[in-house]
Scaffold this motif. Structure first.
Motif, short mmCIF file in Angstrom:
data_model
loop_
_atom_site.label_atom_id
_atom_site.label_comp_id
_atom_site.label_asym_id
_atom_site.label_seq_id
_atom_site.Cartn_x
_atom_site.Cartn_y
_atom_site.Cartn_z
N ALA A 1 -6.39 -0.66 6.86
CA ALA A 1 -5.44 0.00 5.98
C ALA A 1 -4.88 -0.96 4.95
CB ALA A 1 -4.31 0.61 6.79
N ARG A 2 -4.73 -0.48 3.71
CA ARG A 2 -4.21 -1.27 2.60
C ARG A 2 -3.26 -0.37 1.79
NH1 ARG A 2 -9.07 0.72 1.87
NH2 ARG A 2 -9.64 1.71 -0.11
N PRO A 3 -2.35 -0.96 1.05
CA PRO A 3 -1.43 -0.13 0.27
C PRO A 3 -2.15 0.74 -0.75
CG PRO A 3 -0.62 -2.39 0.45
CD PRO A 3 -2.01 -2.39 0.98
N LEU A 4 -1.69 1.95 -0.90
CA LEU A 4 -2.22 2.86 -1.90
C LEU A 4 -1.71 2.44 -3.27
CD1 LEU A 4 -3.71 5.50 -2.69
CD2 LEU A 4 -1.55 6.70 -2.26
N VAL A 5 -2.64 2.24 -4.21
CA VAL A 5 -2.27 1.91 -5.58
C VAL A 5 -2.28 3.18 -6.40
CG1 VAL A 5 -2.88 0.57 -7.62
CG2 VAL A 5 -3.26 -0.39 -5.33
N ARG A 6 -1.14 3.55 -6.90
CA ARG A 6 -1.02 4.81 -7.64
C ARG A 6 -1.25 4.58 -9.14
NH1 ARG A 6 1.04 8.54 -4.16
NH2 ARG A 6 2.16 7.76 -2.34
N GLY B 1 8.65 2.98 3.48
CA GLY B 1 8.34 3.71 2.27
C GLY B 1 6.95 3.50 1.71
N GLN B 2 6.16 2.63 2.29
CA GLN B 2 4.83 2.34 1.77
C GLN B 2 3.80 3.35 2.30
OE1 GLN B 2 2.25 -1.34 2.80
NE2 GLN B 2 3.23 -1.87 0.84
N THR B 3 2.78 3.66 1.48
CA THR B 3 1.65 4.47 1.91
C THR B 3 0.43 3.58 2.03
OG1 THR B 3 2.50 6.46 0.82
CG2 THR B 3 0.14 6.40 1.29
N VAL B 4 -0.26 3.65 3.17
CA VAL B 4 -1.47 2.86 3.37
C VAL B 4 -2.64 3.78 3.69
CG1 VAL B 4 -0.22 0.80 4.11
CG2 VAL B 4 -0.94 2.48 5.82
N ILE B 5 -3.83 3.36 3.25
CA ILE B 5 -5.05 4.13 3.48
C ILE B 5 -6.18 3.17 3.81
CG2 ILE B 5 -4.35 6.00 1.92
CD1 ILE B 5 -6.19 4.74 -0.21
N GLY B 6 -7.25 3.73 4.38
CA GLY B 6 -8.48 2.98 4.55
C GLY B 6 -8.60 2.22 5.85
#
Length: 215
Positions: free
Chosen positions: A210-215, A202-207
């Motif tokens: 990659a790191r968790p997306l902070v909404r 369920g986690q979204t990662v970016i970059g």
């Protein structure tokens, strides 16, 4: 190369753009297409050339229509693909597989029913793709990877050896995943992300890395 032996019905979801990719691949692979189901056009209309509309998506509930054919999921959205697949399977229908002739599939790979492999995609030695997966243009699934039900891999994405993706995971455009990692169920790997550690469900990662997306 596993392809659908029975006539195909293409269930068109969303804008229909992905369905056009699917239909062209089916035509190039010499597969018989009975017609398409879409809510965008009335029955009898032409869809992408000579392919005829058989009715709306509500006909996926019609057991008589599903007899003697296989349904391919002409939608790029993972949620739409899962909903279509579950509807068909709940009515004892069959999912049809389409592999573009320009896709490269290892003889030892296993391709599940309802999966689509696009032009330029590579599925390597010992890889296992479960039902209803989507491997987009130019993506690479290396040796011993495992993709569970409904995993979508974006164009140009790269999965190194022995990566495991849980059901409904989404791997974005040009993302890269290091060998032996686990991408959890329903996780999202953003476009261009470079994944160097496991991604929880369920986690979204970016970059990059990659790191968790902070909404």
């Amino acid at each position: 190369m596993p392809t659908s032996p029975e006539p195909l019905i293409i269930a068109v979801g969303g804008s229909g753009r992905h369905a056009r990719v699917v239909l062209e691949a089916a035509d190039l692979a010499g597969l018989a297409v009975r017609g398409v189901l879409t809510d965008a056009l009335p029955a009898g209309e032409a869809f992408f050339g000579s392919h005829r509309v058989l009715g709306g998506l509500d006909r996926l509930h019609d057991r008589s229509l599903l007899q003697g054919c296989q349904v391919h999921l002409g939608a790029g959205d993972p949620d739409v693909r899962r909903a279509m697949a579950e509807t068909v399977l709940a009515r004892d229908g069959q999912l049809g597989t389409i592999i573009h002739p320009a896709g490269i599939i290892s003889p030892s790979a296993v391709i599940g029913a309802g999966t689509f492999v696009a032009a330029g995609a590579i599925v390597g030695v010992g890889a296992v793709l479960a039902e209803a997966c989507l491997v987009n243009t130019g993506a690479s699934i290396d040796h011993d990877c495992r993709l569970d039900f409904g995993v979508c891999v974006g164009p140009g994405a790269r999965l190194a050896g022995a990566v495991r993706c849980g059901a409904d995971a989404y791997i974005g455009l040009n993302a890269g995943i290091r060998q032996d990692l686990r991408i959890g169920r329903g996780a999202i790997v953003g476009a261009g992300a470079v994944v160097t550690r496991d991604v929880p469900a369920g986690q979204t990662v970016i970059g990059c890395p990659a790191r968790p997306l902070v909404r």
